[in-house]
Design an enzyme around this catalytic site. Structure first.
Site, PDB file in Angstrom:
ATOM      1  N   TRP A  37       0.696  -1.100   0.172  1.00 54.71           N
ATOM      2  CA  TRP A  37       0.029  -0.197   0.252  1.00 54.71           C
ATOM      3  C   TRP A  37       0.965   1.200  -0.046  1.00 54.71           C
ATOM      4  CZ3 TRP A  37       0.642   3.402   4.017  1.00 54.71           C
ATOM      5  CH2 TRP A  37       1.396   2.821   5.020  1.00 54.71           C
ATOM      6  N   GLU A  39       7.025   7.839  14.177  1.00 57.15           N
ATOM      7  CA  GLU A  39       7.244   7.508  13.022  1.00 57.15           C
ATOM      8  C   GLU A  39       8.294   8.554  12.253  1.00 57.15           C
ATOM      9  OE1 GLU A  39       6.480   4.544  11.870  1.00 57.15           O
ATOM     10  OE2 GLU A  39       4.984   3.806  12.978  1.00 57.15           O
ATOM     11  N   GLU A  73       8.708   1.398   6.227  1.00 56.81           N
ATOM     12  CA  GLU A  73       8.388   2.284   7.343  1.00 56.81           C
ATOM     13  C   GLU A  73       8.185   3.702   7.006  1.00 56.81           C
ATOM     14  OE1 GLU A  73       7.962   2.078  10.760  1.00 56.81           O
ATOM     15  OE2 GLU A  73       8.310  -0.222  11.015  1.00 56.81           O
ATOM     16  N   HIS A  93       5.047   5.154   6.966  1.00 61.36           N
ATOM     17  CA  HIS A  93       3.936   5.312   8.057  1.00 61.36           C
ATOM     18  C   HIS A  93       3.991   6.936   8.330  1.00 61.36           C
ATOM     19  CE1 HIS A  93       5.037   1.011   9.221  1.00 61.36           C
ATOM     20  NE2 HIS A  93       4.337   0.969   8.184  1.00 61.36           N
ATOM     21  N   GLU A  97       8.858  -3.018  17.599  1.00 58.57           N
ATOM     22  CA  GLU A  97       7.608  -3.241  16.613  1.00 58.57           C
ATOM     23  C   GLU A  97       6.377  -3.753  17.270  1.00 58.57           C
ATOM     24  OE1 GLU A  97       8.198  -2.439  13.510  1.00 58.57           O
ATOM     25  OE2 GLU A  97      10.119  -2.638  13.133  1.00 58.57           O
ATOM     26  N   THR A 125       4.599  -0.624  18.828  1.00 57.77           N
ATOM     27  CA  THR A 125       4.067   0.225  17.781  1.00 57.77           C
ATOM     28  C   THR A 125       2.909  -0.452  16.974  1.00 57.77           C
ATOM     29  OG1 THR A 125       5.922  -0.487  16.101  1.00 57.77           O
ATOM     30  CG2 THR A 125       5.864   1.725  17.273  1.00 57.77           C
ATOM     31  N   ASP A 156       1.684  -3.422   9.048  1.00 59.87           N
ATOM     32  CA  ASP A 156       3.039  -3.307   8.768  1.00 59.87           C
ATOM     33  C   ASP A 156       3.923  -4.043   9.948  1.00 59.87           C
ATOM     34  OD1 ASP A 156       2.724  -2.927   6.117  1.00 59.87           O
ATOM     35  OD2 ASP A 156       3.760  -0.821   6.243  1.00 59.87           O
ATOM     36  N   GLU A 157       3.623  -3.202  11.078  1.00 60.58           N
ATOM     37  CA  GLU A 157       4.487  -3.287  12.282  1.00 60.58           C
ATOM     38  C   GLU A 157       4.262  -4.710  12.909  1.00 60.58           C
ATOM     39  OE1 GLU A 157       5.888  -0.937  12.834  1.00 60.58           O
ATOM     40  OE2 GLU A 157       4.789   1.097  12.989  1.00 60.58           O
ATOM     41  N   HIS A 173       6.789  -6.616  10.723  1.00 59.87           N
ATOM     42  CA  HIS A 173       8.126  -6.488  11.199  1.00 59.87           C
ATOM     43  C   HIS A 173       8.617  -7.088  12.469  1.00 59.87           C
ATOM     44  CE1 HIS A 173       8.039  -2.418   8.629  1.00 59.87           C
ATOM     45  NE2 HIS A 173       8.188  -3.662   7.705  1.00 59.87           N
TER      46      HIS A 173
HETATM   47 FE   LIG Z   1       7.918  -0.449  12.778  1.00 62.72          FE
HETATM   48 FE   LIG Z   2       6.158   2.323  11.842  1.00 62.75          FE
END
Ligand SMILES: [Fe+2]
Ligand SMILES: [Fe+2]
Length: 394
Positions: free
Chosen positions: A93, A136, A174, A177, A227, A230, A259-260, A263
């Site tokens: 995305w 971020e 990242e 974000h 991670e 977040t 996403d976090e 990760h």
């Molecule tokens: Fe992250």
């Molecule tokens: Fe992030």
């Protein structure tokens, strides 16, 4: 060998961000019950243009040099097990997918709708969202931190090792974000972008030393923790946005949280592998990191006005349930279970003590937090420059 620059103070059992050059009282405040000082002293920025700064002892290269070989020998493993957690750019995305399209005829209408929805969201929520966005946006600091780690750093800036490929691609993922949250917040018209931009500039200028000492053991434990932190925090801002009736904002926070999570999966897998190869060294690293406390990446944030900005932001985040002291204990417990720390066998005496320490720490943190909550006084309100000085309940 470790080169210690000065005397290293012993950590006590609390989870405060490390001491900075802000007031000693503020630095002594725990994350769960930050000092709610109404006074905000202006730092002498002329003499000290990038304040605040880390003031704890900075330790370098504490990992024995021979252990660097472990990471070199894991390069193929990382390619097959870690790089698979990256998403191809074409499948990722992008911030624009969640923002009004400036080339479309409906742009103004979409912006108007976004602003109408944002009107229903309270100021304290925006304080949390801005704090998350600022965190971020200090991404250069985190890429720098990863590139301090011996054996895995990107030696050239375009190195072809799996570790370096991961770090660059992780950074690139990242980067979306802060970009998305920044553009969203700009369009709402609810926040003072200039104050926020100053906060970001101060924060990147401050850098951070998460006390990982150039050791990938400590570094990947830190990133595993962060991670997940977040993931929890963006997940909570998503949940609250939904409660305030803004489904689009909920989607924005939710997609970042996903996403976090990905990760987190990658970093916890690296540490899992280290537990397999070197259980003693890894459990000692985990205990060391927890004794030093996991500092929040934006603990040095400053807006040119509020000397205790991070504490104030953290207090609001705690009250709203965006990120709490209980989450800190929960993350630790999650990681201890994830890495099966209690099941480790064949440890040295020191390793066994470290195992005991980390396996019993989460309940101890929770008990301390409950006691602190019981003693907590009414905290009053504080103005935040990020929302044009409007007052928010701490
Ligand atoms: Fe992250
Ligand atoms: Fe992030």
């Amino acid at each position: 060998m470790a080169s210690r620059i000065a005397f290293k103070p012993l950590g006590s059992l609390c989870f405060a961000p490390p001491r900075t050059n802000r007031s000693a009282a503020a630095a002594a405040a725990t994350f769960g019950s930050p000092r709610a000082s109404m006074a905000s002293t202006k730092l002498e920025t002329a003499k000290n243009p990038f304040s605040p700064r880390e003031v704890h002892v900075q330790v370098t290269h504490s990992m024995p040099p021979q252990k660097i070989e472990i990471f070199k020998s894991l390069d193929d493993w990382a390619e097959n097990n870690i790089l698979v957690h990256l998403k191809p750019v074409e499948k990722c995305w992008q911030p624009q997918d969640f923002l009004p399209d400036p080339s479309s005829d409906g742009f103004h209408e979409e912006v108007k709708e976004l602003r109408e929805r944002a009107k229903e969201i309270p100021d304290d929520y925006f304080v949390c969202l801005v704090g998350d966005m600022v965190t971020e946006e200090a991404l250069p600091t985190y890429q720098t931190m990863l590139n301090t780690l011996d054996g895995v750093r990107d030696e050239t800036g375009a190195s072809l090792t799996s570790w370096a490929i991961w770090t660059r691609a992780w950074t690139a993922e990242e980067n979306r974000h802060g970009d998305l949250l920044n553009k969203y917040l700009y369009l709402t018209g609810r926040v003072d972008m200039r104050q926020i931009e100053k906060t970001i500039q101060y924060l990147i200028g401050s850098g951070m030393d998460p006390r990982t000492e150039n050791s990938p053991y400590l570094g990947f434990i830190y990133t595993s923790f962060q991670e997940r932190a977040t993931f929890i925090s963006h997940g909570n801002t998503a949940r609250l946005a939904k409660e305030h009736g803004d489904l689009k904002l909920a989607q924005i926070c939710g997609i970042i949280a996903s996403d976090e999570k990905r990760h987190e999966t990658a970093y916890t897998k690296i540490v899992e592998k280290l537990f397999e190869i070197d259980p003693d060294g890894t459990v000692l690293a985990l205990a060391d990191m927890m004794k030093k406390k996991i500092s929040m990446p934006a603990h040095l944030m400053y807006d040119g006005h509020d000397d205790n900005l991070f504490e104030h932001f953290s207090t609001v985040a705690q009250r709203l349930g965006v990120y709490t002291a209980k989450d800190y204990a929960d993350i630790l417990e999650f990681l201890v279970v994830r890495w099966k720390v209690a099941d480790l066998t064949g440890l040295s005496g020191e390793g066994k003590r470290a195992q005991d320490y980390v396996c019993t720490l989460a309940p101890r943190i929770r008990r301390l937090e409950e006691r602190a909550q019981g003693r907590a006084k009414q905290k009053g309100t504080i103005p935040f420059s990020w929302i044009y000085g409007r007052e928010v309940q701490l």
